[in-house]
Design a protein around this motif. Structure first.
Motif, PDB file in Angstrom:
ATOM      1  N   VAL A  20       0.847  -1.194   0.000  1.00 50.50           N
ATOM      2  CA  VAL A  20       0.000   0.000   0.000  1.00 50.50           C
ATOM      3  C   VAL A  20       0.882   1.244   0.000  1.00 50.50           C
ATOM      4  O   VAL A  20       0.632   2.199  -0.724  1.00 50.50           O
ATOM      5  CB  VAL A  20      -0.976   0.001   1.192  1.00 50.50           C
ATOM      6  N   SER A  21       1.934   1.210   0.801  1.00 43.04           N
ATOM      7  CA  SER A  21       2.879   2.336   0.830  1.00 43.04           C
ATOM      8  C   SER A  21       3.510   2.557  -0.537  1.00 43.04           C
ATOM      9  O   SER A  21       3.656   3.694  -0.995  1.00 43.04           O
ATOM     10  CB  SER A  21       3.976   2.096   1.873  1.00 43.04           C
ATOM     11  N   SER A  22       3.877   1.471  -1.207  1.00 44.89           N
ATOM     12  CA  SER A  22       4.460   1.562  -2.544  1.00 44.89           C
ATOM     13  C   SER A  22       3.448   2.138  -3.541  1.00 44.89           C
ATOM     14  O   SER A  22       3.795   2.989  -4.367  1.00 44.89           O
ATOM     15  CB  SER A  22       4.924   0.179  -2.986  1.00 44.89           C
ATOM     16  N   PHE A  23       2.202   1.672  -3.455  1.00 45.09           N
ATOM     17  CA  PHE A  23       1.129   2.188  -4.306  1.00 45.09           C
ATOM     18  C   PHE A  23       0.945   3.688  -4.079  1.00 45.09           C
ATOM     19  O   PHE A  23       0.847   4.460  -5.032  1.00 45.09           O
ATOM     20  CB  PHE A  23      -0.171   1.433  -4.002  1.00 45.09           C
ATOM     21  N   MET A  24       0.910   4.110  -2.817  1.00 47.35           N
ATOM     22  CA  MET A  24       0.723   5.528  -2.508  1.00 47.35           C
ATOM     23  C   MET A  24       1.889   6.364  -3.029  1.00 47.35           C
ATOM     24  O   MET A  24       1.684   7.456  -3.547  1.00 47.35           O
ATOM     25  CB  MET A  24       0.549   5.734  -1.002  1.00 47.35           C
ATOM     26  N   LYS A  25       3.091   5.862  -2.902  1.00 47.52           N
ATOM     27  CA  LYS A  25       4.255   6.602  -3.408  1.00 47.52           C
ATOM     28  C   LYS A  25       4.136   6.789  -4.922  1.00 47.52           C
ATOM     29  O   LYS A  25       4.380   7.886  -5.444  1.00 47.52           O
ATOM     30  CB  LYS A  25       5.545   5.884  -3.046  1.00 47.52           C
ATOM     31  N   GLU A  26       3.721   5.736  -5.627  1.00 47.40           N
ATOM     32  CA  GLU A  26       3.527   5.827  -7.083  1.00 47.40           C
ATOM     33  C   GLU A  26       2.420   6.835  -7.424  1.00 47.40           C
ATOM     34  O   GLU A  26       2.565   7.655  -8.334  1.00 47.40           O
ATOM     35  CB  GLU A  26       3.172   4.452  -7.643  1.00 47.40           C
ATOM     36  N   MET A  27       1.326   6.773  -6.679  1.00 44.25           N
ATOM     37  CA  MET A  27       0.209   7.700  -6.917  1.00 44.25           C
ATOM     38  C   MET A  27       0.659   9.146  -6.717  1.00 44.25           C
ATOM     39  O   MET A  27       0.362  10.015  -7.541  1.00 44.25           O
ATOM     40  CB  MET A  27      -0.957   7.387  -5.971  1.00 44.25           C
ATOM     41  N   VAL A  28       1.380   9.403  -5.627  1.00 40.76           N
ATOM     42  CA  VAL A  28       1.819  10.761  -5.318  1.00 40.76           C
ATOM     43  C   VAL A  28       2.821  11.243  -6.358  1.00 40.76           C
ATOM     44  O   VAL A  28       2.755  12.392  -6.804  1.00 40.76           O
ATOM     45  CB  VAL A  28       2.386  10.839  -3.886  1.00 40.76           C
ATOM     46  N   GLN A  29       3.743  10.393  -6.780  1.00 44.57           N
ATOM     47  CA  GLN A  29       4.710  10.804  -7.801  1.00 44.57           C
ATOM     48  C   GLN A  29       4.007  11.185  -9.105  1.00 44.57           C
ATOM     49  O   GLN A  29       4.356  12.178  -9.743  1.00 44.57           O
ATOM     50  CB  GLN A  29       5.741   9.707  -8.038  1.00 44.57           C
ATOM     51  N   ASN A  30       2.994  10.416  -9.496  1.00 45.55           N
ATOM     52  CA  ASN A  30       2.244  10.748 -10.707  1.00 45.55           C
ATOM     53  C   ASN A  30       1.396  11.998 -10.501  1.00 45.55           C
ATOM     54  O   ASN A  30       1.279  12.829 -11.413  1.00 45.55           O
ATOM     55  CB  ASN A  30       1.392   9.561 -11.152  1.00 45.55           C
ATOM     56  N   MET A  58      -9.093  16.454  -7.837  1.00 45.71           N
ATOM     57  CA  MET A  58      -8.131  15.373  -7.655  1.00 45.71           C
ATOM     58  C   MET A  58      -7.240  15.663  -6.452  1.00 45.71           C
ATOM     59  O   MET A  58      -6.919  14.753  -5.665  1.00 45.71           O
ATOM     60  CB  MET A  58      -7.258  15.185  -8.905  1.00 45.71           C
ATOM     61  N   SER A  59      -6.848  16.906  -6.281  1.00 43.02           N
ATOM     62  CA  SER A  59      -5.976  17.287  -5.175  1.00 43.02           C
ATOM     63  C   SER A  59      -6.614  16.986  -3.830  1.00 43.02           C
ATOM     64  O   SER A  59      -5.941  16.503  -2.908  1.00 43.02           O
ATOM     65  CB  SER A  59      -5.620  18.775  -5.257  1.00 43.02           C
ATOM     66  N   GLU A  60      -7.901  17.242  -3.704  1.00 42.29           N
ATOM     67  CA  GLU A  60      -8.617  16.931  -2.459  1.00 42.29           C
ATOM     68  C   GLU A  60      -8.603  15.428  -2.196  1.00 42.29           C
ATOM     69  O   GLU A  60      -8.406  14.989  -1.059  1.00 42.29           O
ATOM     70  CB  GLU A  60     -10.053  17.457  -2.511  1.00 42.29           C
ATOM     71  N   ASP A  61      -8.811  14.630  -3.239  1.00 41.42           N
ATOM     72  CA  ASP A  61      -8.816  13.175  -3.087  1.00 41.42           C
ATOM     73  C   ASP A  61      -7.438  12.641  -2.713  1.00 41.42           C
ATOM     74  O   ASP A  61      -7.313  11.802  -1.808  1.00 41.42           O
ATOM     75  CB  ASP A  61      -9.298  12.501  -4.378  1.00 41.42           C
ATOM     76  N   ILE A  62      -6.405  13.114  -3.400  1.00 37.60           N
ATOM     77  CA  ILE A  62      -5.042  12.672  -3.083  1.00 37.60           C
ATOM     78  C   ILE A  62      -4.682  13.088  -1.662  1.00 37.60           C
ATOM     79  O   ILE A  62      -4.076  12.317  -0.912  1.00 37.60           O
ATOM     80  CB  ILE A  62      -4.024  13.237  -4.110  1.00 37.60           C
ATOM     81  N   TYR A  63      -5.076  14.283  -1.269  1.00 42.30           N
ATOM     82  CA  TYR A  63      -4.807  14.762   0.087  1.00 42.30           C
ATOM     83  C   TYR A  63      -5.437  13.826   1.118  1.00 42.30           C
ATOM     84  O   TYR A  63      -4.809  13.471   2.118  1.00 42.30           O
ATOM     85  CB  TYR A  63      -5.333  16.187   0.240  1.00 42.30           C
ATOM     86  N   SER A  64      -6.659  13.370   0.880  1.00 37.25           N
ATOM     87  CA  SER A  64      -7.320  12.435   1.792  1.00 37.25           C
ATOM     88  C   SER A  64      -6.536  11.129   1.906  1.00 37.25           C
ATOM     89  O   SER A  64      -6.365  10.591   3.005  1.00 37.25           O
ATOM     90  CB  SER A  64      -8.745  12.126   1.310  1.00 37.25           C
ATOM     91  N   LEU A  65      -6.050  10.638   0.774  1.00 35.43           N
ATOM     92  CA  LEU A  65      -5.279   9.392   0.795  1.00 35.43           C
ATOM     93  C   LEU A  65      -3.938   9.570   1.498  1.00 35.43           C
ATOM     94  O   LEU A  65      -3.511   8.713   2.271  1.00 35.43           O
ATOM     95  CB  LEU A  65      -5.068   8.874  -0.636  1.00 35.43           C
ATOM     96  N   VAL A  66      -3.285  10.687   1.238  1.00 35.46           N
ATOM     97  CA  VAL A  66      -1.983  10.957   1.860  1.00 35.46           C
ATOM     98  C   VAL A  66      -2.127  11.090   3.368  1.00 35.46           C
ATOM     99  O   VAL A  66      -1.308  10.579   4.132  1.00 35.46           O
ATOM    100  CB  VAL A  66      -1.340  12.215   1.229  1.00 35.46           C
ATOM    101  N   LYS A  67      -3.171  11.768   3.819  1.00 27.45           N
ATOM    102  CA  LYS A  67      -3.406  11.902   5.260  1.00 27.45           C
ATOM    103  C   LYS A  67      -3.642  10.541   5.893  1.00 27.45           C
ATOM    104  O   LYS A  67      -3.271  10.305   7.032  1.00 27.45           O
ATOM    105  CB  LYS A  67      -4.601  12.800   5.553  1.00 27.45           C
ATOM    106  N   ALA A  68      -4.267   9.646   5.167  1.00 28.64           N
ATOM    107  CA  ALA A  68      -4.571   8.323   5.708  1.00 28.64           C
ATOM    108  C   ALA A  68      -3.367   7.397   5.699  1.00 28.64           C
ATOM    109  O   ALA A  68      -3.048   6.765   6.707  1.00 28.64           O
ATOM    110  CB  ALA A  68      -5.716   7.696   4.912  1.00 28.64           C
ATOM    111  N   TYR A  69      -2.655   7.310   4.566  1.00 30.99           N
ATOM    112  CA  TYR A  69      -1.635   6.286   4.384  1.00 30.99           C
ATOM    113  C   TYR A  69      -0.202   6.807   4.327  1.00 30.99           C
ATOM    114  O   TYR A  69       0.731   6.021   4.326  1.00 30.99           O
ATOM    115  CB  TYR A  69      -1.887   5.496   3.086  1.00 30.99           C
ATOM    116  N   GLY A  70      -0.016   8.106   4.201  1.00 31.84           N
ATOM    117  CA  GLY A  70       1.319   8.660   4.009  1.00 31.84           C
ATOM    118  C   GLY A  70       1.693   8.652   2.542  1.00 31.84           C
ATOM    119  O   GLY A  70       0.942   8.179   1.694  1.00 31.84           O
TER     120      GLY A  70
END
Length: 193
Positions: free
Chosen positions: A62-72, A144-156
């Motif tokens: 999940v951490s790897s997935f989030m890192k990929e999502m944030v980089q994109n 999209m920024s609001e959605d990514i922010y929610s995911l980042v707050k949850a998972y890092g």
């Protein structure tokens, strides 16, 4: 006529400054742009405030997935700041593809609820950005920024991020975005800023 020129210059300077220096905290109150998100432990500098990640025990995949999502996501943001429509489209397409391959069974029940709350919207915004022109991309990027922010707050995210805000975007309703740098590069106005 000569008296109105300084007034016009002052107004333009205020407008320019307002989109280049505002940031918000998790509760959307104003703070310094240098406040960072919680993607790594806080630096020794006590002036840097962090937002705690909701879930301390996240599966490494999940951490790897989030890192990929944030980089994109950051590639979308940087492309929009550069007025690069095709770059934003390409990076956003990678977000949509990554979401299709994400194994939600790696999430706990509580973690899955956070992901499910944003999944459909985030996918829709990514698809719109991948297929449309710059102004349309920017409209979907704000959501999209609001959605990514929610995911980042949850998972890092595996990195420090900055939570920025432009109060003038969307007819002065404002919009936020995440950035990997302290430098303000406004994705909503690109080279106009």
């Amino acid at each position: 006529m000569k008296k109105s020129i300084p007034v016009v210059i002052a107004v333009v300077a205020i407008v320019f400054a307002s989109c280049n220096g505002n940031a918000t905290t998790e509760d959307h109150s104003k703070m310094n742009h240098t406040d960072s998100m919680p993607m790594q432990p806080a630096a020794a500098n006590d002036d840097v405030k962090t937002v705690a990640v909701s879930f301390a025990n996240v599966d490494p995949a999940v951490s790897s997935f989030m890192k990929e999502m944030v980089q994109n996501y950051l590639a979308v943001k940087n492309s929009l700041a550069d007025n690069n429509e095709s770059g934003a489209a390409s990076a956003s397409g990678k977000i949509a593809s990554a979401m299709k391959g994400f194994d939600k069974s790696l999430l706990t029940t509580e973690q899955k609820k956070v992901y499910d709350d944003v999944q459909d919207d985030l996918k829709e915004h990514a698809e719109h950005i991948a297929k449309n022109e710059l102004d349309h991309q920017r409209r979907h990027f704000s959501m999209m920024s609001e959605d990514i922010y929610s995911l980042v707050k949850a998972y890092g995210a595996g990195m420090n991020l900055y939570h920025d805000h432009c109060p003038m975007y969307n007819d002065n309703k404002g919009a936020m975005w995440l950035s990997e740098t302290k430098e303000i590069r406004n994705p909503y106005y690109g080279d106009k800023m």
